[in-house]
Design a protein around this motif. Structure first.
Motif, PDB file in Angstrom:
ATOM      1  N   MET A  61      18.527  33.998   3.845  1.00  9.53           N
ATOM      2  CA  MET A  61      18.656  33.264   5.104  1.00  9.53           C
ATOM      3  C   MET A  61      19.770  32.237   4.986  1.00  9.53           C
ATOM      4  N   PHE A  62      19.869  31.608   3.813  1.00 10.18           N
ATOM      5  CA  PHE A  62      20.896  30.608   3.557  1.00 10.18           C
ATOM      6  C   PHE A  62      21.929  31.139   2.568  1.00 10.18           C
ATOM      7  N   HIS A  63      23.136  30.612   2.661  1.00 13.69           N
ATOM      8  CA  HIS A  63      24.160  30.948   1.670  1.00 13.69           C
ATOM      9  C   HIS A  63      24.036  30.031   0.456  1.00 13.69           C
ATOM     10  N   ALA A  64      23.715  28.766   0.698  1.00 14.39           N
ATOM     11  CA  ALA A  64      23.464  27.812  -0.380  1.00 14.39           C
ATOM     12  C   ALA A  64      21.967  27.519  -0.399  1.00 14.39           C
ATOM     13  N   ALA A  65      21.350  27.650  -1.551  1.00 22.03           N
ATOM     14  CA  ALA A  65      19.895  27.484  -1.640  1.00 22.03           C
ATOM     15  C   ALA A  65      19.442  26.129  -1.118  1.00 22.03           C
ATOM     16  N   ARG A  66      20.250  25.116  -1.337  1.00 23.86           N
ATOM     17  CA  ARG A  66      19.926  23.773  -0.859  1.00 23.86           C
ATOM     18  C   ARG A  66      20.998  23.343   0.133  1.00 23.86           C
ATOM     19  N   GLU A  67      20.831  23.781   1.370  1.00 28.82           N
ATOM     20  CA  GLU A  67      21.781  23.465   2.429  1.00 28.82           C
ATOM     21  C   GLU A  67      21.797  21.958   2.658  1.00 28.82           C
ATOM     22  N   LYS A  73      20.023  22.659   9.615  1.00 24.73           N
ATOM     23  CA  LYS A  73      18.651  23.127   9.370  1.00 24.73           C
ATOM     24  C   LYS A  73      17.763  22.865  10.586  1.00 24.73           C
ATOM     25  N   ALA A  74      17.993  21.740  11.280  1.00 24.81           N
ATOM     26  CA  ALA A  74      17.217  21.438  12.486  1.00 24.81           C
ATOM     27  C   ALA A  74      17.508  22.452  13.584  1.00 24.81           C
ATOM     28  N   GLY A  98      16.950  28.352  -8.597  1.00 26.67           N
ATOM     29  CA  GLY A  98      16.596  28.721  -9.967  1.00 26.67           C
ATOM     30  C   GLY A  98      16.176  30.171 -10.020  1.00 26.67           C
ATOM     31  N   LEU A  99      15.151  30.437 -10.809  1.00 27.27           N
ATOM     32  CA  LEU A  99      14.668  31.803 -10.937  1.00 27.27           C
ATOM     33  C   LEU A  99      13.684  32.178  -9.839  1.00 27.27           C
ATOM     34  N   ALA A 100      13.102  31.179  -9.191  1.00 24.75           N
ATOM     35  CA  ALA A 100      12.133  31.423  -8.120  1.00 24.75           C
ATOM     36  C   ALA A 100      12.270  30.328  -7.072  1.00 24.75           C
ATOM     37  N   LEU A 101      11.679  30.546  -5.905  1.00 23.08           N
ATOM     38  CA  LEU A 101      11.771  29.583  -4.814  1.00 23.08           C
ATOM     39  C   LEU A 101      11.113  28.271  -5.209  1.00 23.08           C
ATOM     40  N   ALA A 102      11.842  27.162  -5.007  1.00 27.29           N
ATOM     41  CA  ALA A 102      11.338  25.831  -5.327  1.00 27.29           C
ATOM     42  C   ALA A 102      11.151  25.028  -4.045  1.00 27.29           C
ATOM     43  N   GLU A 103      10.345  23.995  -4.114  1.00 27.05           N
ATOM     44  CA  GLU A 103      10.085  23.177  -2.934  1.00 27.05           C
ATOM     45  C   GLU A 103      11.352  22.515  -2.406  1.00 27.05           C
ATOM     46  N   SER A 104      12.315  22.291  -3.283  1.00 24.37           N
ATOM     47  CA  SER A 104      13.565  21.642  -2.882  1.00 24.37           C
ATOM     48  C   SER A 104      14.562  22.612  -2.259  1.00 24.37           C
ATOM     49  N   ASP A 105      14.258  23.912  -2.276  1.00 26.06           N
ATOM     50  CA  ASP A 105      15.137  24.898  -1.656  1.00 26.06           C
ATOM     51  C   ASP A 105      14.923  24.898  -0.142  1.00 26.06           C
ATOM     52  N   SER A 106      15.990  25.109   0.589  1.00 26.26           N
ATOM     53  CA  SER A 106      15.931  24.986   2.054  1.00 26.26           C
ATOM     54  C   SER A 106      14.985  25.999   2.697  1.00 26.26           C
ATOM     55  N   LEU A 107      14.836  27.174   2.100  1.00 27.84           N
ATOM     56  CA  LEU A 107      13.920  28.154   2.657  1.00 27.84           C
ATOM     57  C   LEU A 107      12.489  27.626   2.645  1.00 27.84           C
ATOM     58  N   SER A 108      12.156  26.826   1.650  1.00 33.09           N
ATOM     59  CA  SER A 108      10.812  26.245   1.579  1.00 33.09           C
ATOM     60  C   SER A 108      10.542  25.332   2.761  1.00 33.09           C
ATOM     61  N   LEU A 109      11.571  24.665   3.264  1.00 30.70           N
ATOM     62  CA  LEU A 109      11.408  23.812   4.444  1.00 30.70           C
ATOM     63  C   LEU A 109      10.983  24.649   5.648  1.00 30.70           C
ATOM     64  N   LEU A 110      11.597  25.814   5.827  1.00 30.21           N
ATOM     65  CA  LEU A 110      11.232  26.684   6.939  1.00 30.21           C
ATOM     66  C   LEU A 110       9.786  27.148   6.820  1.00 30.21           C
ATOM     67  N   LEU A 111       9.368  27.449   5.595  1.00 25.19           N
ATOM     68  CA  LEU A 111       7.992  27.895   5.385  1.00 25.19           C
ATOM     69  C   LEU A 111       7.004  26.759   5.649  1.00 25.19           C
ATOM     70  N   ALA A 112       7.328  25.563   5.150  1.00 29.52           N
ATOM     71  CA  ALA A 112       6.432  24.416   5.329  1.00 29.52           C
ATOM     72  C   ALA A 112       6.319  24.021   6.797  1.00 29.52           C
ATOM     73  N   ALA A 113       7.385  24.221   7.557  1.00 32.23           N
ATOM     74  CA  ALA A 113       7.382  23.873   8.977  1.00 32.23           C
ATOM     75  C   ALA A 113       6.702  24.942   9.827  1.00 32.23           C
ATOM     76  N   GLY A 114       6.313  26.048   9.216  1.00 32.84           N
ATOM     77  CA  GLY A 114       5.683  27.124   9.962  1.00 32.84           C
ATOM     78  C   GLY A 114       6.644  27.907  10.831  1.00 32.84           C
ATOM     79  N   ALA A 115       7.946  27.810  10.529  1.00 34.23           N
ATOM     80  CA  ALA A 115       8.956  28.520  11.313  1.00 34.23           C
ATOM     81  C   ALA A 115       9.192  29.932  10.802  1.00 34.23           C
TER      82      ALA A 115
END
Length: 333
Positions: A61-67, A73-74, A98-115
Motif C-alpha cells: 500500500m505504501f512505498h515507504a514503510a514509515r510514510e 496518510k489522513a 523490518g522482517l514483519a509488520l511493526a506498530e510503527s509502520d504506516s500500514l499498522s495505522l490503517l489497521l488500527a483505525a479500522g480503515a
C-alpha cells in the motif's frame, strides 16, 4: 460460528501494488505523484463499490514503510473509510520496516483505525458470500513461505472455493536467480500475486490458476509499457475481467535510456563487477540529492555494472541491499 468474517458481495476486486508515497520516484514526470496515486486508488475503489465487490489489495500500500507525511496518510484514511466495505490487504515488502509488520509502520495505522483489514502473519482472512457462492480469501505476506495446501484453512466455514493472495518474486516466465517456482496449492482454485509490477500471463499448476496482475502504480522505467489495471472476480460465472485504470502513458523521463551500456568483457570477473558496483554506490554520497531523487538513476547504473560481470545472486543482493539502505536513510532525513 466459524470465527471468520463473512462479507456479502457479488465478487472481489483485486488491486495491485499501490506504492503511495509523498516523494516522487526517479524518472516519474508527475508534478504531484501522491495525488496521481490517490486518483488511481479512488478509481479502483469506486469501481469496487459500483460493482458490489470487496476490494482486496495485493500488498505494498505504501512505498515507504514509515510514510512521513501525516497529511497524506489522513487523505488515504478518509478515502478508505468512505467505502461501503472495508478493504482487505496483503502485507508487502514495502509495507514493513523490518522482517514483519511493526506498530510503527504506516500500514499498522490503517489497521488500527479500522480503515483496512489484513492478516499480518498470513493465513485465512475473510469469506465473501454472494451469487450463491462462499469464497474464502487467504493471504501469504512477503517473506512468508507460500503454503502447499490451504484445504481446511477456514475450518468449519468450508467455503465453496478458496482464493489465495501472495506477494513474492515468482517464476511466471521461467526460473531465474532469486525467483520462487510456481506450484499447485491444494485446496486453492485461484492465486493472485503482487510484488511483480508488470502483468504476466496466467499459469495453471494443477488445480491452481496463478495470476500476476501487475501494479496499480508504475515506479520504475522498466514498467513503462505496463497498463495499470484492476481485476474483477465475479462469482456468478467465476470469470476474471480486466478493468484498465485511467493513466498517463508517457509518465517517465527516458533521458539516456536509449544509450546501450558498454558490452561486457568476456574475461570480466565477479570481483571486478562487484567492486565497480560498490564503488558506484559509494560515489552516490557526492550526487545532488535532488537529481538522485529516490536513487532510481543510481540503481540503473549499478545494475548495469552488475550485469557487465558474472555476479552471483548473493553479491547482487549485498550491493542492492546497501543501496536500499542508503535510499531509506535519505527518505527519512
Amino acid at each position: 460460528m466459524s470465527g471468520f468474517p463473512v462479507v456479502p458481495a457479488r465478487g472481489v476486486l483485486f488491486i495491485g501494488d499501490v506504492h503511495l508515497w509523498s516523494r516522487r520516484p526517479g524518472r516519474r514526470l508527475d508534478e504531484d505523484f501522491a495525488a496521481c496515486v490517490l486518483e488511481k486508488l479512488r478509481f479502483a475503489l469506486d469501481a469496487a463499490s459500483s460493482r458490489d465487490l470487496l476490494p482486496v489489495f495485493l500488498g505494498d500500500m505504501f512505498h515507504a514503510a514509515r510514510e512521513a507525511d501525516d497529511g497524506l496518510k489522513a487523505r488515504l484514511l478518509r478515502l478508505l473509510l468512505a467505502q461501503p466495505r472495508r478493504a482487505w490487504s496483503n502485507v508487502g515488502n514495502h509495507d514493513v520496516s523490518g522482517l514483519a509488520l511493526a506498530e510503527s509502520d504506516s500500514l499498522s495505522l490503517l489497521l488500527a483505525a479500522g480503515a483496512l483489514h489484513a492478516v499480518p502473519q498470513g493465513g485465512a482472512g475473510v469469506i465473501v458470500e454472494g451469487e450463491g457462492r462462499r469464497v474464502g480469501i487467504g493471504f501469504t505476506p512477503h517473506g512468508v513461505e507460500i503454503p502447499d495446501c490451504v484445504a481446511g484453512a477456514f475450518g468449519d466455514a468450508a467455503p465453496d472455493a478458496t482464493v489465495w493472495v501472495t506477494h513474492h518474486d515468482l517464476a511466471f516466465n521461467g526460473r531465474y536467480p532469486g525467483s520462487t517456482a510456481l506450484k499447485p496449492i491444494a485446496g486453492c482454485r485461484l492465486a493472485l500475486n503482487g510484488h511483480m509490477h508488470v502483468g504476466c500471463a496466467p499459469v495453471e499448476m494443477g488445480e491452481t490458476t496463478w495470476m500476476n496482475p501487475g501494479a496499480l502504480t508504475r515506479i520504475s522505467v522498466t514498467e513503462a509499457v505496463h497498463a495499470p489495471c484492476v481485476w474483477e472476480l465475479r462469482f456468478s460465472d467465476w470469470g476474471l475481467r480486466r478493468i484498465e485504470v485511467p493513466h498517463r502513458r508517457d509518465v517517465f523521463d527516458l533521458t539516456g535510456r536509449l544509450v546501450q551500456p558498454e558490452a561486457p568483457r568476456r574475461d570480466a570477473e565477479e570481483g571486478d563487477a562487484f567492486d565497480s558496483a560498490f564503488a558506484a554506490l559509494l560515489e552516490s554520497s557526492m550526487m545532488d540529492p535532488v537529481a538522485a531523487d529516490d536513487g532510481a538513476f543510481l540503481r540503473e547504473m549499478i545494475e548495469a555494472r552488475l550485469a557487465a560481470g558474472d555476479v552471483s545472486p548473493t553479491a547482487r543482493r549485498i550491493v542492492l541491499g546497501l543501496l536500499e539502505d542508503a535510499a531509506g536513510r535519505g527518505a527519512s532525513g
